[in-house]
Motif scaffolding. Structure first.
Motif, PDB file in Angstrom:
ATOM      1  N   ASP A 318      31.613 -12.435 -29.609  1.00 11.32           N
ATOM      2  CA  ASP A 318      32.405 -11.845 -30.680  1.00 11.32           C
ATOM      3  C   ASP A 318      33.083 -10.564 -30.223  1.00 11.32           C
ATOM      4  O   ASP A 318      34.275 -10.344 -30.483  1.00 11.32           O
ATOM      5  CB  ASP A 318      31.505 -11.565 -31.887  1.00 11.32           C
ATOM      6  N   VAL A 319      32.328  -9.717 -29.520  1.00 14.55           N
ATOM      7  CA  VAL A 319      32.907  -8.465 -29.016  1.00 14.55           C
ATOM      8  C   VAL A 319      34.017  -8.770 -28.013  1.00 14.55           C
ATOM      9  O   VAL A 319      35.080  -8.147 -28.035  1.00 14.55           O
ATOM     10  CB  VAL A 319      31.811  -7.590 -28.370  1.00 14.55           C
ATOM     11  N   SER A 321      35.936 -11.436 -27.793  1.00 15.15           N
ATOM     12  CA  SER A 321      37.139 -11.979 -28.433  1.00 15.15           C
ATOM     13  C   SER A 321      37.901 -10.900 -29.192  1.00 15.15           C
ATOM     14  O   SER A 321      39.133 -10.913 -29.237  1.00 15.15           O
ATOM     15  CB  SER A 321      36.746 -13.121 -29.375  1.00 15.15           C
ATOM     16  N   ARG A 322      37.168  -9.973 -29.778  1.00 15.48           N
ATOM     17  CA  ARG A 322      37.839  -8.898 -30.532  1.00 15.48           C
ATOM     18  C   ARG A 322      38.573  -7.934 -29.604  1.00 15.48           C
ATOM     19  O   ARG A 322      39.665  -7.461 -29.913  1.00 15.48           O
ATOM     20  CB  ARG A 322      36.810  -8.128 -31.366  1.00 15.48           C
TER      21      ARG A 322
END
Length: 362
Positions: A318-319, A321-322
């Motif tokens: 998630d980190v 991709s952000r």
């Protein structure tokens, strides 16, 4: 006629305008203190290792069940067994209820959040900490006395805290090895992608790299430490504690795969915050609060809803991709002190690297 502002008023106004800048400096120094404090404790931790007394040294020479010494009986790495180990320093519990067996020649990843006890675990195997209760056995022999001395001499350790001396790059790589291994040192340097660095050093391998490797970047320093360790072709234990800090993901993946091929017969522990890298192992230990929370195949753990390993893996994705998702990023590389565009599909030196790897592994 109005009198001008007094000196005290001007001084007060000056200090008032300086407050934001002072606050920023204080905030920066506060954050810096925490990281420097942790680094200092990590660097001086080996100095606190307890020296063995004569009784412990005698215990360390105990023969294995087969009648041979633990070192002579070893064929493919060392076996490590922890039996309900607890490590406590000044009332603070670093490790608690550690029970596990790491078979000789196995490769194990160690993961967990910061402060989970990962470095304390490998420090236990290096003798930096001693169990307050429980026992650590290496090849069936208690890890004290001469057994600990032999294991230390039979260990290749790569860690950002491993010291680089104020000597030449060649001397740093050869540190702890025969000065005649210049050819092997050159291969290890090229294999760890330090060849480009050599082109920028005024005296090549004989260039002084400064105190603690000050003339090298963080990633170059890690490559130099890895090159030094690679000259140990047949150690019994490999400890990689955040070995590729400061390197890009592609370089980390390649160097980890290389290390595992080079030391495929040794027992290898890889401590990492890169959760995706644990998926290349058959076993991962997930630590939390000084205890082993999960122990198993990382791919199976990643498929289990509610597992800590899966949660960390998802958080990492998630980190990533952000921060790095999207097509608005451009890739550059540094050449001759200038940034130049570097296409994603640019050719690399894989054929040459493969040849060097084959030469070193042979």
């Amino acid at each position: 006629m109005h009198a001008g502002p007094s000196g005290s008023v001007l001084l007060f106004a000056y200090w008032l305008m300086s407050l934001p800048l002072l606050g920023e400096k204080i905030g920066f120094l506060t954050g810096l203190y925490s990281s420097q404090r942790n680094m200092m404790f990590r660097l001086i931790e080996p100095l606190g290792a307890i020296e063995d007394d004569e009784s412990e040294a005698t215990a360390g020479t105990t023969a294995s069940p087969s009648g041979e010494s633990s070192q002579s009986a070893r064929r493919n790495g060392v076996q490590i067994r922890c039996a309900d180990v607890r490590v406590q320093i000044s009332g603070h519990v670093l490790l608690d209820r550690i029970s596990l067996t790491i078979e000789a020649g196995s490769h194990v990843a160690v993961a967990g959040t910061s402060g989970a006890g990962k470095t304390s675990l490998v420090g236990l195997f290096l003798g930096w900490q001693r169990p307050a209760s429980g026992q650590v056995l290496v090849d069936g022999v208690p890890l004290v006395g001469s057994t600990l001395d032999r294991l230390r001499s039979d260990t290749a350790w790569v860690d950002p805290g491993v010291h680089l001396w104020n000597r030449s790059l060649l001397e740093n790589v050869l540190y702890g090895h025969s000065s005649e291994d210049v050819g092997a040192a050159g291969q290890a340097i090229r294999l760890t992608d330090l060849g480009t660095l050599l082109e920028t050093l005024p005296e090549g391998l004989q260039t002084n790299i400064g105190e603690s490797g000050g003339r090298l970047s963080g990633g170059e320093g890690q490559r130099a430490r890895l090159a030094r360790a690679m000259l140990r072709l047949e150690p019994g234990l490999i400890i990689l504690d955040e070995p590729f800090r400061g390197l890009d993901r592609r370089s980390r993946s390649r160097l980890l795969a290389l290390a595992r091929r080079l030391w495929q017969r040794a027992t290898l522990l890889c401590v990492t915050h890169d959760i995706a890298a644990t998926l290349t192992f058959n076993r991962v230990l997930v630590l939390d609060g000084g205890s082993i929370l999960e122990d198993g195949n990382p791919s199976l753990l990643a498929a289990q809803p509610g597992s800590r390993h899966r949660a960390m893996l998802e958080a990492e994705k998630d980190v990533g991709s952000r921060l790095w998702g999207g097509d608005h990023w451009e890739r550059f590389r540094l050449e001759g002190g200038q940034l130049v565009p570097a296409p994603i599909d640019a050719e690399d030196d894989a054929p040459q690297t493969a040849k060097i790897e084959a030469d070193l592994l042979s």
